[in-house]
Design a protein around this motif. Structure first.
Motif, PDB file in Angstrom:
ATOM      1  N   LEU A 169       0.716  -1.306   0.024  1.00 51.30           N
ATOM      2  CA  LEU A 169       0.176   0.069  -0.059  1.00 51.30           C
ATOM      3  C   LEU A 169       0.915   1.099   0.002  1.00 51.30           C
ATOM      4  N   ASN A 170       0.461   2.184  -0.721  1.00 55.41           N
ATOM      5  CA  ASN A 170       0.862   3.581  -0.633  1.00 55.41           C
ATOM      6  C   ASN A 170       0.187   4.416   0.005  1.00 55.41           C
ATOM      7  N   ARG A 171      -1.294   4.042   0.307  1.00 54.38           N
ATOM      8  CA  ARG A 171      -2.014   5.055   1.021  1.00 54.38           C
ATOM      9  C   ARG A 171      -3.065   4.167   2.069  1.00 54.38           C
ATOM     10  N   LEU A 172      -3.129   4.432   3.077  1.00 56.49           N
ATOM     11  CA  LEU A 172      -4.059   3.591   3.941  1.00 56.49           C
ATOM     12  C   LEU A 172      -4.764   4.734   4.822  1.00 56.49           C
ATOM     13  N   ASP A 173      -6.112   4.561   4.893  1.00 61.46           N
ATOM     14  CA  ASP A 173      -6.730   5.443   5.637  1.00 61.46           C
ATOM     15  C   ASP A 173      -7.509   4.518   6.552  1.00 61.46           C
ATOM     16  N   ILE A 174      -7.526   4.554   7.854  1.00 61.28           N
ATOM     17  CA  ILE A 174      -7.915   3.653   8.886  1.00 61.28           C
ATOM     18  C   ILE A 174      -8.620   4.407  10.034  1.00 61.28           C
ATOM     19  N   VAL A 175      -8.607   5.619   9.861  1.00 65.33           N
ATOM     20  CA  VAL A 175      -9.388   6.421  11.066  1.00 65.33           C
ATOM     21  C   VAL A 175     -10.726   6.145  11.234  1.00 65.33           C
ATOM     22  N   THR A 206     -11.798   1.832  16.253  1.00 69.09           N
ATOM     23  CA  THR A 206     -11.342   1.685  17.511  1.00 69.09           C
ATOM     24  C   THR A 206     -10.097   1.318  17.621  1.00 69.09           C
ATOM     25  N   ILE A 207      -9.546   0.454  16.802  1.00 69.33           N
ATOM     26  CA  ILE A 207      -8.214  -0.289  16.749  1.00 69.33           C
ATOM     27  C   ILE A 207      -7.034   0.741  16.653  1.00 69.33           C
ATOM     28  N   ALA A 208      -7.577   1.900  15.636  1.00 67.69           N
ATOM     29  CA  ALA A 208      -6.368   2.824  15.247  1.00 67.69           C
ATOM     30  C   ALA A 208      -5.948   3.801  16.138  1.00 67.69           C
ATOM     31  N   ASP A 209      -5.334   3.496  17.226  1.00 67.52           N
ATOM     32  CA  ASP A 209      -4.604   4.210  18.085  1.00 67.52           C
ATOM     33  C   ASP A 209      -3.278   4.662  17.408  1.00 67.52           C
ATOM     34  N   GLU A 210      -2.623   5.686  18.136  1.00 67.45           N
ATOM     35  CA  GLU A 210      -1.211   5.997  17.577  1.00 67.45           C
ATOM     36  C   GLU A 210      -0.369   4.863  17.743  1.00 67.45           C
ATOM     37  N   LYS A 211      -0.423   3.976  18.604  1.00 70.22           N
ATOM     38  CA  LYS A 211       0.449   2.969  18.798  1.00 70.22           C
ATOM     39  C   LYS A 211       0.266   1.882  17.594  1.00 70.22           C
ATOM     40  N   PHE A 212      -0.980   1.582  17.262  1.00 75.09           N
ATOM     41  CA  PHE A 212      -1.240   0.807  16.216  1.00 75.09           C
ATOM     42  C   PHE A 212      -0.717   1.310  14.681  1.00 75.09           C
ATOM     43  N   LYS A 213      -0.916   2.760  14.774  1.00 71.83           N
ATOM     44  CA  LYS A 213      -0.600   3.397  13.459  1.00 71.83           C
ATOM     45  C   LYS A 213       1.180   3.254  13.298  1.00 71.83           C
ATOM     46  N   ARG A 270       5.556   0.477  10.312  1.00 76.89           N
ATOM     47  CA  ARG A 270       6.496  -0.250  10.246  1.00 76.89           C
ATOM     48  C   ARG A 270       6.488  -1.340   9.523  1.00 76.89           C
ATOM     49  N   ILE A 271       5.287  -1.926   9.465  1.00 71.85           N
ATOM     50  CA  ILE A 271       4.832  -3.220   8.920  1.00 71.85           C
ATOM     51  C   ILE A 271       5.102  -2.930   7.214  1.00 71.85           C
ATOM     52  N   MET A 272       4.488  -1.707   6.999  1.00 71.03           N
ATOM     53  CA  MET A 272       4.475  -1.364   5.508  1.00 71.03           C
ATOM     54  C   MET A 272       5.374  -0.239   5.108  1.00 71.03           C
ATOM     55  N   PRO A 273       6.446  -0.540   4.982  1.00 68.52           N
ATOM     56  CA  PRO A 273       7.398   0.291   4.214  1.00 68.52           C
ATOM     57  C   PRO A 273       7.083   1.304   3.138  1.00 68.52           C
ATOM     58  N   SER A 274       6.239   0.534   2.274  1.00 67.90           N
ATOM     59  CA  SER A 274       5.944   1.166   0.982  1.00 67.90           C
ATOM     60  C   SER A 274       4.844   2.306   1.327  1.00 67.90           C
ATOM     61  N   LEU A 275       4.386   2.433   2.756  1.00 65.05           N
ATOM     62  CA  LEU A 275       3.159   3.502   2.993  1.00 65.05           C
ATOM     63  C   LEU A 275       3.755   4.997   2.912  1.00 65.05           C
ATOM     64  N   ARG A 302       1.218   7.574   2.728  1.00 69.14           N
ATOM     65  CA  ARG A 302       0.098   8.266   3.448  1.00 69.14           C
ATOM     66  C   ARG A 302      -0.453   7.475   4.416  1.00 69.14           C
ATOM     67  N   LEU A 303      -0.735   7.798   5.606  1.00 68.62           N
ATOM     68  CA  LEU A 303      -1.577   7.198   6.462  1.00 68.62           C
ATOM     69  C   LEU A 303      -2.659   8.239   6.987  1.00 68.62           C
ATOM     70  N   ASP A 304      -4.012   8.175   6.782  1.00 68.16           N
ATOM     71  CA  ASP A 304      -4.820   8.951   7.254  1.00 68.16           C
ATOM     72  C   ASP A 304      -4.585  10.270   6.672  1.00 68.16           C
ATOM     73  N   GLY A 305      -4.499  10.274   5.473  1.00 68.08           N
ATOM     74  CA  GLY A 305      -4.104  11.498   4.558  1.00 68.08           C
ATOM     75  C   GLY A 305      -2.676  12.354   5.195  1.00 68.08           C
ATOM     76  N   GLU A 306      -2.064  11.739   6.158  1.00 70.75           N
ATOM     77  CA  GLU A 306      -0.720  12.429   6.506  1.00 70.75           C
ATOM     78  C   GLU A 306       0.388  11.864   5.610  1.00 70.75           C
ATOM     79  N   LEU A 307       1.391  12.762   5.131  1.00 72.98           N
ATOM     80  CA  LEU A 307       2.282  12.409   4.638  1.00 72.98           C
ATOM     81  C   LEU A 307       3.378  11.605   5.301  1.00 72.98           C
ATOM     82  N   LEU A 308       3.791  10.725   5.119  1.00 77.54           N
ATOM     83  CA  LEU A 308       5.015   9.972   5.835  1.00 77.54           C
ATOM     84  C   LEU A 308       6.385  10.289   5.582  1.00 77.54           C
ATOM     85  N   ASP A 309       7.375  10.465   6.077  1.00 78.96           N
ATOM     86  CA  ASP A 309       8.563  10.694   5.776  1.00 78.96           C
ATOM     87  C   ASP A 309       9.015   9.497   4.715  1.00 78.96           C
TER      88      ASP A 309
END
Lengths: 553, 697
Positions: B662-668, B671-678, B683-688, B690-697
């Protein structure tokens, strides 16, 4: 008069109750009274048990019928002068049967087998597995003296000779070939409605208004087509009179009573494991029933004397109260109470009428059905009306034979496996209610002509030999027939306790009701067959202990 | 046995059962000691009989008796007579145990075992069965045993059918009897016994027969069950068929490695954006099959060797059977145009799970056009940055007639071959059934009647217009399910699912209706041409999805704002690159399992679902656990990737996402989607990216 039959004297000479006649109601009363520890003397002028409910050999039936068709017995020799304490009232019989018509088309054949027949005098008659008579048989232990077989099916007939299977149960509706799918659905839903009503299910309660309305109106309201209505009214509820013609049937069957009939029928199906349908017939004929109760009575100490006519009643000279009877043998026997077969008539001294105390002393039985007559027919054939079936009932609803037919005609075929006739033969019992003999006979003849080939009378001996069992038309050939009309009421109220005579119903329920009522009147303090004695149930059945009749499969 | 209310035990009954238990315990202790020391004397065996008479459910005692019998039979002085008496004894013990409880599994099984020792007086067995079946004609143990005995004595199916029919006539409320009838008929049909040559001869009569039961008492379920079996027999074709493929027969596929070429008149439906250097070929069968391989499916093209093609089953369970099979074809970089021909089933190794051969060999071919690579990595990420907003979509307007080849619709050449196999009797039978149940419903309100009518109408449509996908009765069927949802709230979810499936089938049944759901993503950068179509099936209150065979071409799918709890079957849509499942009722990560098979998926929206709401995941049993071998080994290998993470808490996330590219995932909104989970997800998906719209480094 030197050939006086050697009547043995009866000892003791005093009893609580004397019963004259061994018809079903008399036999039940004798058994009930004996069970209630009364001393009972049970007499019958005939050499056999059952009186007007008996099953007779072929040769004996005509003479029995004709002996009750005229009033033969001349007033006895009894005269009032012999006793100072009692006066004698002559006892005679009155005619029960009329228009007796016996035809034999194969005398040789039948003579040969005469003793192998057990022909019901009061046929057609059957038991519903859950009706009062079966309950009574079970309660009294009379079931140990009888064996039954299931009637295979019920049909509704028409004037073309077709016999339509009556879908009388869930399984029968499923199996039926003549009903359409919609008809099956309607009929089963109606059955379920009635079952639900009795089971007390709230949402399927039949309203009081409906319960009080005529059953036929309720059936119409439920949208049942004519064919199904006819099945329910005449082949399940066994109604006699045309329900859609208020002119004929002044008082129509109410929904309440109609669904009770359905409930009885429904409860009858599957009550006994070996009984496939709702109806039963006793092996050796209906006469077995009276005999079973007589045996029951005998076990409880009742004294039996057959071939013992009674010539007169003894009444107290002063009070006019009944004291006892004088037998043909000349012996006088005394008892508290007396029960008479309904054909007996007491001849009062000419010119006198019973004094008021007399009438008050003796309650009488008033028959429920005060309508005229019933014509009964018995036919013997060598082929079944239905090739693959032995024992079955056929109902011809009103107007099914011809437009003027206002009552149901019922026909019961019984085969040799019920030991009522020699192997390979069949006995048909037919009956119809009517107002006069001719009308009734027309109904019986209509059925006979539809179903049977009636050969020309054999005056010349030439054509007697070439008879087959069935003709080309497939109809069984008639070998012998007896038609007779029976009074349903003698239209006369007596001051003696008379039992009811055979009624026009298919089963014995009304007769048993009347009998219980009669017993209560003569013995208001005693219970009618108290439900206790464990010895009643010692029967050898393999069933689960209580409430099983012996059924042959 | 049936319909008898249970009575509360009386005090004396309880006392009796206590006494019984005491006696039983004493016996049992004694018995176990004999059993453990392997003592098989007359007395000890007698003891086990006594035990079984009281408690026929004692499996150990049955097994002990089996050992004892083996022991006796192996004695040197054992002759046929003693063997017979030993086995006779066993039959007697079983019989008395059955008298105690004729539903004892152990007892029936022991009897089978004795019979299998070759000791049989089969007539006696049938007599015994008659007795038990008379006592309770629905006793399925007795029916089972009857089948066993009938087979053992080679009793003809016709005789058994007659017996079964008699039982049905006695009382048609008998599942066991109807079931036995279906078993016998299947066997007779398979054998093509006299009078049972084909379904066409047998089934119409069976319909007539079952109508008698259903109409007599629509409240009785047994008849409906048999009817359902008949319906299944009528509509299912035994032989597997190829239903649909991607690419479709006769289609032109344009492969672009980048998004924006404004070339050509290629339809957006067949333009495929690919970044993996290959594209999938999908085979969609009418039922699960096995045996799809490069020897049963032959691919002919210039740029790829058939042997290199690896066919994989698309199934969530790791079985080698699946309804959908996929292979990935590497496309050439040198060759611009090429045609591909694929032949299926010319050798007979593709078989259905029921063992029927794929016997309608078919061929399909398509052309592939390749757009040369002009990679610009920044642009790719922009293109995949889809926002599922209403205003971003516009209805797709077909340019001209020839440019609306919605794939899979007109590739009928595959199916024409076996058009002759669909015969008239089936449509006639179904038409008759439809009429019949319409009549029943006109008489009375009947839930199962409505359900049956709905099923019949769908089957009828499928049967009478098999190649046109016409759904003449879909409105009526939808209405029926709406009714049922109101009438029968207990089974609301089932009706809702069926309703959804019919709705989907209806929407995908014709080009016209499908086009209403086809949109294009508004993108200022490039023109519409050559850009993939987005299929929007949002806001339809769907609770289940199906009809994938007609959606194999879809690359962008919007299923948001529905009521989906499961996306079972979605794995068939191999081309999916962007998917929105936002605002549904997905309850767990394991419900997303089908996504693991979607190798092209880059953008996924699962926001605002119920993942993590429910502590107990009822779907988990469908998914391999972390303790099972396959998953466990994967975990070990990838340990380095996820160090420091308390993996045990997130194994599901790891299992679900680690293979997704995945390049982009929205999971907001879960219940499961707390900060720790995110942070775990990142870490699991290095390809990601954007997560919930936020650009990742």
């Amino acid at each position: 008069m030197d050939d006086i039959p050697p009547y043995p004297p009866i000892d003791p000479t005093t009893f609580d109750l004397i019963v004259i006649g061994t018809g079903l109601p008399e036999s039940i009363i004798a058994a009930a009274a004996s069970t209630a520890s009364k001393s009972v003397l049970h007499l019958d002028p005939n050499p056999f048990y059952g009186s007007h409910f008996s099953s007779l050999p072929l040769a004996d039936l005509p003479s029995f019928l004709s002996s009750h068709s005229t009033s033969p017995s001349p007033p006895g020799s009894a005269s009032s002068d012999e006793h100072h304490d009692f006066s004698l009232l002559d006892l005679s019989t009155r005619p029960l049967y009329s228009s007796i018509d016996i035809s034999s088309f194969s005398p040789d054949l039948l003579d040969q087998y005469s003793r192998k027949f057990n022909l019901d005098v009061a046929g057609p008659r059957v038991f519903f597995c859950a009706d009062k008579s079966i309950e009574l048989i079970l309660n009294t232990g009379a079931n140990q003296y009888m064996e039954f077989k299931s009637i295979d099916a019920t049909f509704v007939g028409d004037n073309k000779g077709n016999l339509l299977n009556v879908p009388d149960s869930r399984a029968a509706i499923f199996k039926d070939k003549s009903l359409g799918l919609m008809e099956k659905n309607l009929l089963m839903r109606f059955f379920k409605l009635v079952q639900g009503h009795f089971a007390g299910e709230q949402d399927v309660k039949i309203s009081d208004e409906d319960l009080q309305s005529p059953f036929v109106d309720f059936l119409n309201k439920m949208g049942l087509p004519p064919k199904i209505k006819s099945f329910i009214l005449y082949a399940i509820a066994m109604e006699d009179y045309d329900q859609e013609d208020t002119g004929v049937c002044g008082d129509l069957l109410k929904t309440k009573d109609g669904i009770n009939q359905l409930a009885l029928y429904n409860a009858s199906i599957g009550r006994f494991q070996n009984a496939s349908g709702a109806l039963l017939y006793p092996i050796y004929g209906q006469g077995e029933l009276s005999q079973a109760f007589c045996r029951r009575a005998a076990v409880k100490g009742c004294t039996y004397v057959l071939r013992m006519p009674v010539t007169a009643l003894l009444v107290d000279k002063d009070t006019g109260c009944y004291k006892g009877v004088r037998l043909t043998s000349g012996q006088d026997i005394f008892s508290q109470k007396l029960i008479l077969d309904p054909t007996f008539k007491v001849t009062l001294p000419s010119g006198s009428s019973p004094s008021p105390p007399l009438q008050a002393k003796f309650p009488f039985f008033s028959p429920k059905d005060d309508r005229g007559k019933i014509v009964r027919g018995i036919c013997i054939t060598k082929a079944s009306l239905k090739p693959d079936m032995s024992n079955f009932l056929v109902v011809y609803p009103p107007r099914s034979m011809f437009p003027e037919q206002v009552t149901s005609i019922r026909l019961l075929q019984i085969a040799s496996n019920l030991a009522v006739c020699p192997p390979g033969m069949f006995v048909l019992y037919i009956s119809a209610l009517c107002n006069d003999d001719d009308q009734g006979k027309k109904l019986i003849h209509a059925v006979m002509n539809t179903l049977l080939t009636v050969p020309p009378p054999i005056n010349s001996e030439s054509n007697a030999s070439a008879q087959s069992e069935t003709t080309e038309s497939g109809k069984p050939t008639l070998l012998w027939s007896a038609l007779y009309s029976q009074e349903l009421t003698l239209g006369q109220v007596d001051f003696i306790c008379s039992t009811p005579m055979p009624d026009g119903k298919l089963n014995y329920d009304d007769l048993i009701d009347a009998t219980v009522k009669l017993f209560k009147e003569i013995y208001p303090e005693d219970e009618f067959f108290p439900q206790t004695s464990s010895e009643n149930h010692e029967h050898d059945g393999d069933g689960d202990g209580d409430g099983d009749v012996s059924l042959e499969t | 046995m049936h319909g008898r209310p249970r009575k509360a035990p009386k005090p004396e009954d309880e006392a009796a059962s206590t006494a019984k238990a005491q006696k039983l315990r004493a016996l049992q202790t004694q018995f176990f000691s004999f059993h453990h020391s392997k003592i098989y004397t007359k007395e000890t065996v007698e003891l086990s009989a006594k035990l079984l008479e009281i408690n026929p459910e004692s499996y150990t005692a049955w097994n002990y008796r089996k050992l004892a019998v083996e022991h006796y039979l192996s004695q040197p002085d054992c002759n046929p007579d003693t063997a017979k008496s030993v086995l006779d004894d066993e039959l007697r013990v079983v019989e008395s145990a059955l008298r105690q409880n004729f539903k004892s599994y152990g007892a029936w099984h022991h009897r089978k075992w004795v019979l299998s020792k070759g000791h049989s007086s089969i007539d006696h067995e049938l007599r015994l069965l008659d007795k038990f079946q008379k006592a309770d004609f629905r006793n399925f143990h007795a029916w089972n045993y009857r089948r066993f005995v009938a087979e053992l004595m080679n009793r003809s199916e016709k005789d058994e059918l007659k017996y079964t029919e008699d039982m049905i006539y006695t009382n048609f409320s008998n599942y066991s009897a109807w079931h036995n009838r279906s078993v016998l008929l299947s066997a007779l049909l398979e054998k093509k016994a006299e009078g049972f040559l084909s379904k066409e001869n047998v089934l119409p009569e069976e319909y007539d027969f079952i109508h008698q039961a259903i109409f007599t008492d629509p409240d009785d379920q047994s008849g409906w069950f048999y009817h359902l079996w008949l319906l299944d027999q009528t509509v299912t074709t035994d032989h597997p068929l190829l239903v649909s493929t991607w690419p479709a027969h006769g289609s032109d596929v344009l492969l672009v490695e980048d998004r924006c070429q404004n070339s050509s008149s290629f339809s957006p439906f067949t333009t495929l954006l690919s970044d993996s250097g290959s594209f999938p070929i999908v085979l969609y069968f009418n039922q699960p099959v096995e045996g799809v391989s490069s020897s049963t499916v032959v691919m002919e093209c210039r740029f790829n060797k058939n042997e290199d093609l690896l066919w994989e089953p698309l199934s969530v369970s790791n079985l080698q059977t699946a309804q959908v099979w996929v292979a990935h074809l590497k496309f050439p970089t040198s060759e611009l145009d090429s045609s591909v021909k694929i032949s299926v089933g010319y050798t007979k190794e593709i078989i259905s799970t029921r063992g029927s051969l794929y016997s309608h060999p078919s061929t399909f071919s398509f052309k592939v056009h390749v757009q040369p690579v002009e990679r610009d990595s920044s642009q790719v990420s922009v293109a995949e940055n889809i926002l599922w907003r209403e205003e971003n979509f516009k209805v797709y307007r077909a340019q001209s007639e020839e440019s609306i080849p919605i794939a899979s619709f007109d590739h009928l050449s595959i199916r024409n071959d076996h058009e002759s196999t669909a015969s008239n009797w089936q449509t006639e039978a179904l038409a008759k059934e439809v009429e019949c149940f319409r009549e029943l419903l006109s008489l009375m309100d009947c839930k199962i009647g409505k359900l049956t009518l709905a099923r019949l109408l769908m089957a009828y449509d499928a049967m009478s217009f098999p190649f046109a996908n016409k759904l003449v009765h879909s409105e009526e069927v939808l209405e029926l399910y709406n009714d049922l949802m109101k009438l029968d709230p207990t089974h609301h979810r089932y009706y809702k699912d069926e309703h959804s499936l019919v709705l989907l089938q209806k929407m995908t049944s014709s080009k016209e209706s499908l086009l209403q759901h086809c949109f294009q993503y508004k993108d200022s950068v490039s023109s519409a041409i050559g850009k993939p179509i987005c299929l929007r099936l949002n806001n339809l209150s769907l609770s289940r999805i199906r009809a994938f065979e007609r959606l194999l071409w879809v690359q962008i799918l919007d299923l948001s704002h529905n009521e989906l709890e499961s996306i079972e079957g979605l794995e068939a849509m191999q081309l999916l690159s962007r998917l929105s499942l936002g605002n549904n009722k997905l309850r767990s990560l394991t419900a997303l399992e089908p996504l693991r098979k979607l190798k092209s998926l880059r953008v996924l929206d699962i926001s605002y679902n119920q993942i993590g709401d429910h502590s107990i995941d009822t779907t988990r049993y469908l998914c391999s656990s972390p303790l099972s071998h396959s998953v466990g080994s994967e975990l070990n290998n990838d340990e380095s990737v996820i160090n420091n993470v308390a993996l045990i808490n997130y194994w599901e996330a790891f299992y679900m996402f680690k293979d997704l590219n995945l390049n982009r995932l929205d999971i907001v909104g879960n219940t499961i989607a707390d900060e720790k989970f995110k942070s775990v997800l990142v870490r699991i998906m290095p390809s990601l990216k954007r997560l919930d719209g936020e650009l990742l480094d």
